[in-house]
Design a protein around this motif. Structure first.
Motif, PDB file in Angstrom:
ATOM      1  N   MET A   1       0.837  -1.184   0.000  1.00 26.08           N
ATOM      2  CA  MET A   1       0.000   0.000   0.000  1.00 26.08           C
ATOM      3  C   MET A   1       0.878   1.242   0.000  1.00 26.08           C
ATOM      4  SD  MET A   1      -2.958  -0.998   2.743  1.00 26.08           S
ATOM      5  CE  MET A   1      -3.921  -2.503   2.545  1.00 26.08           C
ATOM      6  N   THR A   2       0.513   2.210  -0.823  1.00 24.40           N
ATOM      7  CA  THR A   2       1.147   3.510  -0.775  1.00 24.40           C
ATOM      8  C   THR A   2       0.226   4.428  -0.006  1.00 24.40           C
ATOM      9  OG1 THR A   2       2.170   3.122  -2.916  1.00 24.40           O
ATOM     10  CG2 THR A   2       2.101   5.402  -2.137  1.00 24.40           C
ATOM     11  N   VAL A   3       0.667   4.869   1.163  1.00 23.32           N
ATOM     12  CA  VAL A   3      -0.215   5.574   2.081  1.00 23.32           C
ATOM     13  C   VAL A   3       0.006   7.069   1.968  1.00 23.32           C
ATOM     14  CG1 VAL A   3      -0.859   5.860   4.488  1.00 23.32           C
ATOM     15  CG2 VAL A   3      -0.162   3.618   3.633  1.00 23.32           C
ATOM     16  N   GLY A   4      -1.103   7.823   1.841  1.00 18.45           N
ATOM     17  CA  GLY A   4      -1.037   9.275   1.860  1.00 18.45           C
ATOM     18  C   GLY A   4      -1.092   9.724   3.300  1.00 18.45           C
ATOM     19  N   LEU A   5      -2.281   9.843   3.860  1.00 15.23           N
ATOM     20  CA  LEU A   5      -2.443  10.088   5.288  1.00 15.23           C
ATOM     21  C   LEU A   5      -2.618   8.744   5.955  1.00 15.23           C
ATOM     22  CD1 LEU A   5      -4.980  13.054   5.181  1.00 15.23           C
ATOM     23  CD2 LEU A   5      -2.574  13.193   5.740  1.00 15.23           C
TER      24      LEU A   5
ATOM     25  N   ILE B   1     -15.589   3.759   5.250  1.00 17.33           N
ATOM     26  CA  ILE B   1     -14.579   3.428   4.244  1.00 17.33           C
ATOM     27  C   ILE B   1     -15.245   3.369   2.873  1.00 17.33           C
ATOM     28  CG2 ILE B   1     -12.918   1.694   3.466  1.00 17.33           C
ATOM     29  CD1 ILE B   1     -12.657   0.783   6.358  1.00 17.33           C
ATOM     30  N   SER B   2     -14.624   4.011   1.884  1.00 17.50           N
ATOM     31  CA  SER B   2     -15.137   3.975   0.515  1.00 17.50           C
ATOM     32  C   SER B   2     -13.989   3.725  -0.460  1.00 17.50           C
ATOM     33  CB  SER B   2     -15.840   5.288   0.161  1.00 17.50           C
ATOM     34  OG  SER B   2     -14.954   6.387   0.269  1.00 17.50           O
ATOM     35  N   ASP B   3     -14.250   2.887  -1.460  1.00 14.69           N
ATOM     36  CA  ASP B   3     -13.249   2.561  -2.478  1.00 14.69           C
ATOM     37  C   ASP B   3     -13.619   3.192  -3.811  1.00 14.69           C
ATOM     38  OD1 ASP B   3     -11.937   1.047  -0.608  1.00 14.69           O
ATOM     39  OD2 ASP B   3     -12.802  -0.862  -1.277  1.00 14.69           O
ATOM     40  N   SER B   4     -12.617   3.662  -4.529  1.00 10.27           N
ATOM     41  CA  SER B   4     -12.844   4.250  -5.845  1.00 10.27           C
ATOM     42  C   SER B   4     -13.008   3.155  -6.890  1.00 10.27           C
ATOM     43  CB  SER B   4     -11.664   5.154  -6.222  1.00 10.27           C
ATOM     44  OG  SER B   4     -10.519   4.357  -6.508  1.00 10.27           O
TER      45      SER B   4
ATOM     46  N   ARG C   1     -10.556  12.335  11.729  1.00  7.69           N
ATOM     47  CA  ARG C   1      -9.334  12.207  10.944  1.00  7.69           C
ATOM     48  C   ARG C   1      -9.646  11.441   9.666  1.00  7.69           C
ATOM     49  NH1 ARG C   1      -5.695   7.937  14.538  1.00  7.69           N
ATOM     50  NH2 ARG C   1      -6.952   6.071  14.194  1.00  7.69           N
ATOM     51  N   SER C   2      -8.884  11.694   8.631  1.00  9.70           N
ATOM     52  CA  SER C   2      -9.111  11.049   7.345  1.00  9.70           C
ATOM     53  C   SER C   2      -7.797  10.499   6.808  1.00  9.70           C
ATOM     54  CB  SER C   2      -9.711  12.031   6.338  1.00  9.70           C
ATOM     55  OG  SER C   2     -10.982  12.480   6.760  1.00  9.70           O
ATOM     56  N   SER C   3      -7.892   9.429   6.047  1.00 13.71           N
ATOM     57  CA  SER C   3      -6.709   8.845   5.430  1.00 13.71           C
ATOM     58  C   SER C   3      -7.043   8.382   4.022  1.00 13.71           C
ATOM     59  CB  SER C   3      -6.166   7.670   6.253  1.00 13.71           C
ATOM     60  OG  SER C   3      -7.112   6.606   6.258  1.00 13.71           O
ATOM     61  N   SER C   4      -6.010   8.299   3.183  1.00 13.37           N
ATOM     62  CA  SER C   4      -6.181   7.839   1.808  1.00 13.37           C
ATOM     63  C   SER C   4      -5.088   6.841   1.482  1.00 13.37           C
ATOM     64  CB  SER C   4      -6.121   9.028   0.843  1.00 13.37           C
ATOM     65  OG  SER C   4      -6.248   8.590  -0.493  1.00 13.37           O
ATOM     66  N   GLN C   5      -5.475   5.706   0.929  1.00 15.25           N
ATOM     67  CA  GLN C   5      -4.514   4.660   0.586  1.00 15.25           C
ATOM     68  C   GLN C   5      -4.658   4.297  -0.890  1.00 15.25           C
ATOM     69  OE1 GLN C   5      -5.843   1.692   3.370  1.00 15.25           O
ATOM     70  NE2 GLN C   5      -4.131   2.070   4.741  1.00 15.25           N
ATOM     71  N   LYS C   6      -3.519   4.118  -1.526  1.00 16.42           N
ATOM     72  CA  LYS C   6      -3.489   3.625  -2.907  1.00 16.42           C
ATOM     73  C   LYS C   6      -3.151   2.139  -2.834  1.00 16.42           C
ATOM     74  CE  LYS C   6      -1.331   4.689  -7.366  1.00 16.42           C
ATOM     75  NZ  LYS C   6      -0.333   5.582  -8.031  1.00 16.42           N
ATOM     76  N   ILE C   7      -4.095   1.300  -3.182  1.00 16.11           N
ATOM     77  CA  ILE C   7      -3.933  -0.138  -3.000  1.00 16.11           C
ATOM     78  C   ILE C   7      -3.767  -0.812  -4.355  1.00 16.11           C
ATOM     79  CG2 ILE C   7      -4.971  -2.245  -2.091  1.00 16.11           C
ATOM     80  CD1 ILE C   7      -6.477  -0.538  -0.102  1.00 16.11           C
ATOM     81  N   TYR C   8      -2.601  -1.437  -4.551  1.00 15.73           N
ATOM     82  CA  TYR C   8      -2.316  -2.122  -5.804  1.00 15.73           C
ATOM     83  C   TYR C   8      -2.895  -3.537  -5.774  1.00 15.73           C
ATOM     84  CZ  TYR C   8       1.024   1.585  -6.922  1.00 15.73           C
ATOM     85  OH  TYR C   8       1.601   2.796  -7.199  1.00 15.73           O
ATOM     86  N   THR C   9      -3.603  -3.909  -6.818  1.00 16.08           N
ATOM     87  CA  THR C   9      -4.108  -5.273  -6.953  1.00 16.08           C
ATOM     88  C   THR C   9      -3.287  -6.078  -7.956  1.00 16.08           C
ATOM     89  OG1 THR C   9      -5.719  -4.504  -8.597  1.00 16.08           O
ATOM     90  CG2 THR C   9      -6.449  -4.635  -6.309  1.00 16.08           C
ATOM     91  N   PHE C  10      -2.469  -5.373  -8.744  1.00 15.83           N
ATOM     92  CA  PHE C  10      -1.576  -6.064  -9.684  1.00 15.83           C
ATOM     93  C   PHE C  10      -0.419  -5.152 -10.048  1.00 15.83           C
ATOM     94  CE2 PHE C  10      -0.276  -6.899 -14.120  1.00 15.83           C
ATOM     95  CZ  PHE C  10       0.250  -8.172 -13.949  1.00 15.83           C
ATOM     96  N   ARG C  11       0.785  -5.725 -10.094  1.00 17.67           N
ATOM     97  CA  ARG C  11       1.969  -5.013 -10.552  1.00 17.67           C
ATOM     98  C   ARG C  11       2.753  -5.946 -11.489  1.00 17.67           C
ATOM     99  NH1 ARG C  11       4.565  -1.968  -5.241  1.00 17.67           N
ATOM    100  NH2 ARG C  11       3.770   0.108  -5.709  1.00 17.67           N
TER     101      ARG C  11
ATOM    102  N   ASN D   1      -8.189   3.487  -5.060  1.00 17.08           N
ATOM    103  CA  ASN D   1      -7.948   4.366  -3.920  1.00 17.08           C
ATOM    104  C   ASN D   1      -8.988   4.094  -2.835  1.00 17.08           C
ATOM    105  OD1 ASN D   1      -5.765   5.816  -5.114  1.00 17.08           O
ATOM    106  ND2 ASN D   1      -7.238   6.908  -6.379  1.00 17.08           N
ATOM    107  N   ARG D   2      -8.509   3.955  -1.615  1.00 18.36           N
ATOM    108  CA  ARG D   2      -9.402   3.713  -0.476  1.00 18.36           C
ATOM    109  C   ARG D   2      -9.368   4.927   0.461  1.00 18.36           C
ATOM    110  NH1 ARG D   2      -9.242  -1.956   2.190  1.00 18.36           N
ATOM    111  NH2 ARG D   2     -10.706  -2.231   0.444  1.00 18.36           N
ATOM    112  N   SER D   3     -10.529   5.512   0.705  1.00 17.63           N
ATOM    113  CA  SER D   3     -10.640   6.664   1.604  1.00 17.63           C
ATOM    114  C   SER D   3     -11.289   6.219   2.911  1.00 17.63           C
ATOM    115  CB  SER D   3     -11.477   7.778   0.960  1.00 17.63           C
ATOM    116  OG  SER D   3     -10.865   8.247  -0.227  1.00 17.63           O
ATOM    117  N   THR D   4     -10.680   6.632   4.014  1.00 13.94           N
ATOM    118  CA  THR D   4     -11.187   6.279   5.341  1.00 13.94           C
ATOM    119  C   THR D   4     -11.415   7.544   6.146  1.00 13.94           C
ATOM    120  OG1 THR D   4      -9.936   4.201   5.301  1.00 13.94           O
ATOM    121  CG2 THR D   4     -10.747   4.960   7.440  1.00 13.94           C
TER     122      THR D   4
END
Length: 214
Positions: free
Chosen positions: A13-17, A129-132, A200-210, A176-179
Motif C-alpha cells: 500500500m502507498t499511504v497518503g495520510l 470506508i469507501s473505495d474508488s 481524521r481522514s486517510s487515503s490509501q493507494k492499494i495495488y491489486t496487480f503489478r 484508492n481507499r478513503s477512510t
C-alpha cells in the motif's frame, strides 16, 4: 502466476495520510481539572555513577472553556492531547499500561487506574470506508541491473560487476481507499466534566496487480 502476483500486491500500500494521524477537533471543558502528564526522561542511566530514573511526571492544569485540540493514540500504549494553554502549545501524555485496541466502530472505556489519573475516559468511534473505481495504466518504477565496470586502482585496472539503479515503467492496477473516522470521548470523575469530539481522514493507494518493471 498472475494470481500469485495479485495476492502479493494486495499487501503493498502507498499511504497518503495514515492512521497515525491524530484526531483533530474540539475540546470542551466544563470545569478546570488537573492532568498528570508523564514523559520518559532522557539520559537516564547512561553514566555509571548516575542512579536509575523513571518517567518524569508533570501536573498540568486544563482551564474551563472550548478550544481546538488534537488527540492522538501513540501506538497502543499512550494517549496524547495537544492544545494551547495560556497561549502556549502544550502536550499532555498519558501512558496506558494495558495496550488499547481502539475499535473501528464501537465503544471503548479506559479506567482512571489505566490512565493514571483521577478520572476515566469513555467514548466511541465511527469509521466510514469507501473505495474508488479500479484504475489501470503505466507508472514509473526502478530496478537493479548489474553492469561490468572497470577502474584504475593503484595503477592497475580492476573490473567487477556493480549494481545500477535503472528507471523504467510497469503496468499496474489499483484503487484508492478513503477512510474517515470520528471520535467522541467523555472524561468522567463523578460526572462528565470534559468532552473531545474530533475526526481524521486517510487515503490509501492499494495495488491489486503489478507487472515487472522494464
Amino acid at each position: 502466476m498472475k494470481s500469485l502476483m495479485q495476492l502479493s500486491a494486495l499487501a503493498i500500500m502507498t499511504v497518503g495520510l495514515t492512521s497515525c494521524d491524530p484526531f483533530e477537533g474540539l475540546l470542551q471543558v466544563k470545569k478546570a481539572f488537573t492532568v498528570i502528564s508523564t514523559e520518559q526522561q532522557s539520559g537516564c542511566g547512561q553514566d555509571y555513577e548516575s542512579a536509575p530514573c523513571g518517567p518524569a511526571e508533570t501536573k498540568i492544569r486544563i482551564p474551563a472553556g472550548d478550544q481546538n485540540a488534537k488527540l492522538d493514540f501513540v501506538g497502543r500504549d499512550q494517549i496524547q492531547i495537544t492544545m494551547k494553554i495560556d497561549g502556549r502549545k502544550t502536550t499532555v501524555k498519558m501512558p496506558l499500561p494495558n495496550k488499547l485496541s481502539l475499535p473501528q466502530n464501537g465503544a471503548f472505556e479506559i479506567s482512571a487506574r489505566e490512565l493514571g489519573q483521577s478520572f476515566s475516559a469513555k467514548g466511541d468511534t465511527v469509521t466510514n470506508i469507501s473505495d474508488s473505481q479500479p484504475y489501470r495504466g503505466y507508472e514509473q518504477c526502478t530496478y537493479s541491473r548489474y553492469e561490468y565496470v572497470c577502474r584504475i586502482v593503484n595503477n592497475q585496472q580492476v573490473c567487477r560487476e556493480e549494481p545500477r539503479t535503472v528507471y523504467g515503467q510497469q503496468f499496474v492496477e489499483f484503487f484508492n481507499r478513503s477512510t474517515h473516522q470520528s471520535l467522541n470521548v467523555n472524561f468522567i470523575d463523578t460526572a462528565v466534566f470534559a468532552t473531545f469530539s474530533g475526526t481524521r481522514s486517510s487515503s490509501q493507494k492499494i495495488y491489486t496487480f503489478r507487472d515487472r518493471c522494464f
